[in-house]
Write an enzyme that holds these catalytic residues in place. Structure first.
Site, PDB file in Angstrom:
ATOM      1  N   SER A 170       0.863  -1.181   0.000  1.00 39.33           N
ATOM      2  CA  SER A 170       0.000   0.000   0.000  1.00 39.33           C
ATOM      3  C   SER A 170       0.896   1.226   0.000  1.00 39.33           C
ATOM      4  O   SER A 170       2.059   1.149   0.425  1.00 39.33           O
ATOM      5  CB  SER A 170      -0.864   0.006   1.265  1.00 39.33           C
ATOM      6  OG  SER A 170      -1.427   1.296   1.484  1.00 39.33           O
ATOM      7  N   TYR A 183      -2.760  -1.029  10.424  1.00 36.51           N
ATOM      8  CA  TYR A 183      -2.685  -1.247   8.969  1.00 36.51           C
ATOM      9  C   TYR A 183      -1.351  -0.730   8.415  1.00 36.51           C
ATOM     10  O   TYR A 183      -0.654  -1.429   7.673  1.00 36.51           O
ATOM     11  CB  TYR A 183      -3.869  -0.540   8.304  1.00 36.51           C
ATOM     12  CG  TYR A 183      -3.961  -0.755   6.815  1.00 36.51           C
ATOM     13  CD1 TYR A 183      -4.589  -1.889   6.300  1.00 36.51           C
ATOM     14  CD2 TYR A 183      -3.443   0.180   5.920  1.00 36.51           C
ATOM     15  CE1 TYR A 183      -4.685  -2.087   4.925  1.00 36.51           C
ATOM     16  CE2 TYR A 183      -3.537  -0.015   4.549  1.00 36.51           C
ATOM     17  CZ  TYR A 183      -4.158  -1.145   4.058  1.00 36.51           C
ATOM     18  OH  TYR A 183      -4.248  -1.331   2.697  1.00 36.51           O
TER      19      TYR A 183
END
Ligand code: BGC
Length: 285
Positions: A170, A183
């Site tokens: 990401s 995350y």
């Protein structure tokens, strides 16, 4: 696919490499392949000629729908249930996949989730779930794939490499993300997991790389794009001026899995419309 918000600019019209069947004869396993980015990648790999294992953990109907879509490309596909954070389930997943397909040439380490919370309220369960699936899951699947790649070695008629692993990371492997510490930590971990593994197995002709998507229109982030206000706000972070589509990531994955990227080793490919370019500095600073 969810329709774009009424005000959203034209979607991607980029061509695909899939028409050339550049993955013909290869066997791919995609984790978390029954929705979002995983789904698009699994379909694109099939359209590029690969046989595909569609891993999922819940919602078998959607996994079967992906299998049907992949088969329309004339390749073989099967759905296999497994929670990638569970060692035993990953072992069984790979054993069954290899039984069905003969081997695995491509692992797309995609399964991932968010459990967002302000740091002071984040529960250990939220932390562990995210780290377990996003990071430990990638470790367990990559280990199983590497074992198979080393056992089999290079088959020149199939690929120049003994195997390819693509870790779905990401932009948050670089961009800190308040309210999402679990995350962002998992994605930062993926960066060094991917690079350390790439370094360790490159001499075995195994290529390990990552894709770092930005904001992609998937169920994981509907709050970021579903309303006009949210979409406009999101666009302040995306210089290219449109949200990403799962197919934007799928095209990158097909290329990274193919021999067209044969000398690409240990790299993170950012597919983010410029999100990591500090857009706030376009006029400030
Ligand atoms: C997250 C999305 C987010 C995007 C950009 C992704 O990794 O899963 O929720 O919209 O990063 O911030």
């Amino acid at each position: 696919m969810t329709p774009p918000p009424p005000n959203s600019p034209p979607q991607s019209t980029a061509p695909t490499l899939t028409a050339q069947k550049i993955l013909c004869g290869q066997k791919a396993l995609v984790t978390g392949a029954n929705s979002g980015i995983g789904r698009a990648v699994a379909v694109a790999l099939g359209q590029a000629g690969a046989d595909v294992i569609v891993n999922y953990v819940e919602n078998p109907e959607s996994a079967n729908a992906v299998v049907d879509e992949i088969r329309q490309a004339g390749v073989n596909a099967a759905a296999l249930k497994a929670d990638v954070s569970c060692e035993q389930q990953v072992t069984t997943l790979f054993e069954t996949a290899i039984q069905k397909m003969g081997t695995i040439d491509i692992l797309i380490n995609n399964a991932g989730l968010q459990r967002d919370a302000a740091f002071r309220n984040m529960t250990l369960a939220q932390w562990n779930t995210v780290l377990g699936v996003n990071l430990t899951g990638q470790f367990l699947c990559a280990r199983a794939a590497v074992q198979e790649f080393l056992r089999r070695g290079v088959v020149p008629s199939v690929s120049c490499a003994a195997g390819k692993i693509i870790c779905m990371s990401s932009v948050h492997q670089e961009i800190p993300w308040g309210g999402h510490a679990n995350y962002a930590t998992s994605k930062g971990g993926i960066k060094l997991l991917m690079e350390s593994l790439a370094q360790e197995v490159a001499s075995n002709r195994i290529r390990v790389n990552a894709i770092a998507p930005g904001a992609i229109r998937t169920p994981i982030n509907t709050v970021a794009w579903q309303t006009k206000e949210a979409y406009d706000q999101l666009m302040t972070l995306v210089p290219y001026g449109r949200i990403g589509e799962p197919e934007d990531i799928a095209r990158a994955a097909v290329w990274l899995a193919s021999d067209y990227s044969d000398y690409v080793v240990g790299t993170t490919l950012f597919v983010d419309g410029g999100m990591t370019l500090y857009p706030g500095f376009a006029t400030g600073g």
